[in-house]
Design a protein around this motif. Sequence first.
Motif, PDB file in Angstrom:
ATOM      1  N   LEU A   1     -69.232  -9.903 -13.470  1.00 29.39           N
ATOM      2  CA  LEU A   1     -69.670 -10.602 -12.230  1.00 29.39           C
ATOM      3  C   LEU A   1     -70.886 -11.484 -12.008  1.00 29.39           C
TER       4      LEU A   1
ATOM      5  N   VAL B   1     -65.863  -9.190   0.185  1.00 29.20           N
ATOM      6  CA  VAL B   1     -65.711  -8.897  -1.193  1.00 29.20           C
ATOM      7  C   VAL B   1     -64.476  -7.799  -1.250  1.00 29.20           C
TER       8      VAL B   1
ATOM      9  N   ARG C   1     -73.854 -10.693  -6.664  1.00 25.77           N
ATOM     10  CA  ARG C   1     -74.316  -9.734  -7.976  1.00 25.77           C
ATOM     11  C   ARG C   1     -74.077  -8.265  -7.725  1.00 25.77           C
TER      12      ARG C   1
ATOM     13  N   GLU D   1     -63.601 -17.201  -4.832  1.00 25.42           N
ATOM     14  CA  GLU D   1     -63.586 -16.643  -6.345  1.00 25.42           C
ATOM     15  C   GLU D   1     -62.851 -15.854  -6.450  1.00 25.42           C
ATOM     16  N   THR D   2     -62.040 -15.591  -7.533  1.00 28.70           N
ATOM     17  CA  THR D   2     -61.215 -14.384  -7.761  1.00 28.70           C
ATOM     18  C   THR D   2     -61.589 -14.122  -9.621  1.00 28.70           C
ATOM     19  N   PHE D   3     -61.804 -12.887  -9.833  1.00 27.45           N
ATOM     20  CA  PHE D   3     -62.146 -12.322 -10.852  1.00 27.45           C
ATOM     21  C   PHE D   3     -60.990 -11.218 -11.446  1.00 27.45           C
TER      22      PHE D   3
ATOM     23  N   THR E   1     -76.075 -13.643  -3.878  1.00 24.36           N
ATOM     24  CA  THR E   1     -77.134 -14.410  -5.252  1.00 24.36           C
ATOM     25  C   THR E   1     -78.371 -15.014  -4.567  1.00 24.36           C
TER      26      THR E   1
ATOM     27  N   ARG F   1     -62.097 -10.148  -5.250  1.00 27.99           N
ATOM     28  CA  ARG F   1     -62.225 -11.272  -4.627  1.00 27.99           C
ATOM     29  C   ARG F   1     -63.275 -11.543  -3.783  1.00 27.99           C
ATOM     30  N   VAL F   2     -63.845 -12.814  -3.896  1.00 27.38           N
ATOM     31  CA  VAL F   2     -64.909 -13.205  -2.973  1.00 27.38           C
ATOM     32  C   VAL F   2     -64.727 -14.053  -2.147  1.00 27.38           C
TER      33      VAL F   2
ATOM     34  N   SER G   1     -70.223 -15.086 -10.956  1.00 26.02           N
ATOM     35  CA  SER G   1     -70.008 -15.466  -9.526  1.00 26.02           C
ATOM     36  C   SER G   1     -71.140 -16.253  -9.058  1.00 26.02           C
ATOM     37  N   ARG G   2     -70.647 -17.259  -8.102  1.00 27.31           N
ATOM     38  CA  ARG G   2     -71.817 -18.112  -7.664  1.00 27.31           C
ATOM     39  C   ARG G   2     -72.281 -17.270  -6.479  1.00 27.31           C
ATOM     40  N   TYR G   3     -71.853 -16.480  -5.918  1.00 32.14           N
ATOM     41  CA  TYR G   3     -72.098 -15.605  -4.437  1.00 32.14           C
ATOM     42  C   TYR G   3     -72.747 -14.455  -4.651  1.00 32.14           C
TER      43      TYR G   3
END
Length: 500
Positions: free
Chosen positions: A165, A124, A172, A151-153, A113, A142-143, A168-170
């Motif tokens: 996504l 990732v 794109r 992080e998990t989506f 990001t 999962r990042v 996510s803070r991390y």
Amino acid sequence: MAGEALPGATLTFAPRGSDTEPLRTDVAAFIGRLRRGPVAAPVRVESWNDVLAAFGPPEGAFATPYALRGFFENGGRTAWVLRVSGPATAARTRWTAAGGGGLSHPRYDVVATSPGEWANGGRVAIRYRASTVAGPPTVSVRVTMPGEAPETFPGLPPADLARRLTASRYVRLVPVGPPAAPGKPGGPAPISASWDLTLTGGTDAPPDRDAYARAVADQAELPEPALVALPDLGTDLTGGTRTDLVLELLRTIAPLHDRLAVLDVPPDLTSADDAVDWAAALTGTGDTALLGCAAVHHPPLRTPEGHALRTVPASGHVLGVIARLDAERGAHHTPANAVVLEAVDLAFAYPEPQQVRLFDAGLNLIRCTRGRGLTVWGGRTLSADPRTRYIAHRRLVHLLVRAVRRVAAPLVFDVNSPELRLTLVRAVTSVLLSAFRAGALAGARPDQAFQVVCDDTNNPPEQDPGQVVCEIDVAPAVPMEFIRLRLVLGQDRGLEVIEA
């Protein structure tokens, strides 16, 4: 902030108190280096947790995160953060989703990001499951970034993956190439598939003078900050370039009449002689209007870092002290003799004769006193002029200008008339009465504390009818000299504030 609650549903949270409040005088702007986060884009934070979410954990080589932590630990409530950086690249990797299964594109770039080395080695993990009796196809992501919380989506719809996504803070997802063929997005899909990707190629670069100059200009466009700090400036720039940037900052904020820069002596200047010479390079300009916009607090502080101690610039902690006193007593109170929290020692101590030299050079010392710990000793700007010498004096002006600007700005397009002048006088008088009742002004009665003039004496008939002049004389409680503010409302240039 958005987070996934259930597949196909998004829950959005509005940050508490996110609206800007230009009348406040306890909001700080920090310009400096951070681990990650947007470059040259101001971010508003209201807690240390907000800083961690937007910019990641402290990076040992950078001072700004520790200054921000000191700000919030000392009672600061709101800050704007402007990350500066030289030319840098964001870590990335290519994801080829062979067999796609409902994805809008067969290939994507997975991109960090923000630029920097922080995302190198980030992983990732993408897991695809085809549709079953339980529902349509889903993708889970999962990042995991070095030193950061994962992080998990789970359960995302494949066709909407890139958009979802963005929470996510991390990372794109950036589509690469043409979209999948209509009717068969991504081609035939397997029952399940998995991809484990690693980000590489992120680089950092130290900011140059131009990067700092852009950030200085950006903070001037923010109406909220009343305090400014540049904790990494002394490390990133050197010599005359560093001094020129400080003077550019002061030239930028001086016409605003609404904010104070709290400066740090560069960390490579540890002796009293070096610190005095550095201050002399600024005060040698002789421009009291500029110097009245800056205060220097010295020396650096030692703060706990696990089982060790870290040296950090004093500006962040001092801004927190100023913000704390602002909330407790008001902007017109000096920060002198206030206790500095969450610091255990000074980076170095000066003998008393050297302390006197530093004080005479315009530096506000932080001292360690028995029974009280670390305290701010001194509340002066770099100016030698009594009218612009005291921090409390200057911050009272900043408060008045902000308040007057709020009540006068809506009137700039009105036609010059007795009714407009009366409206302006009433609005300004209301602001000054509030300051008088708060103890910010001298005198036993309001007429001894301030005077507002907006009549034919300063608006003669031959004057441009599109311009209104209002003059304000104010007597601060300390010192006793009057301040004169001149407001000029012009239909072609808005509201201009001039300090006489």
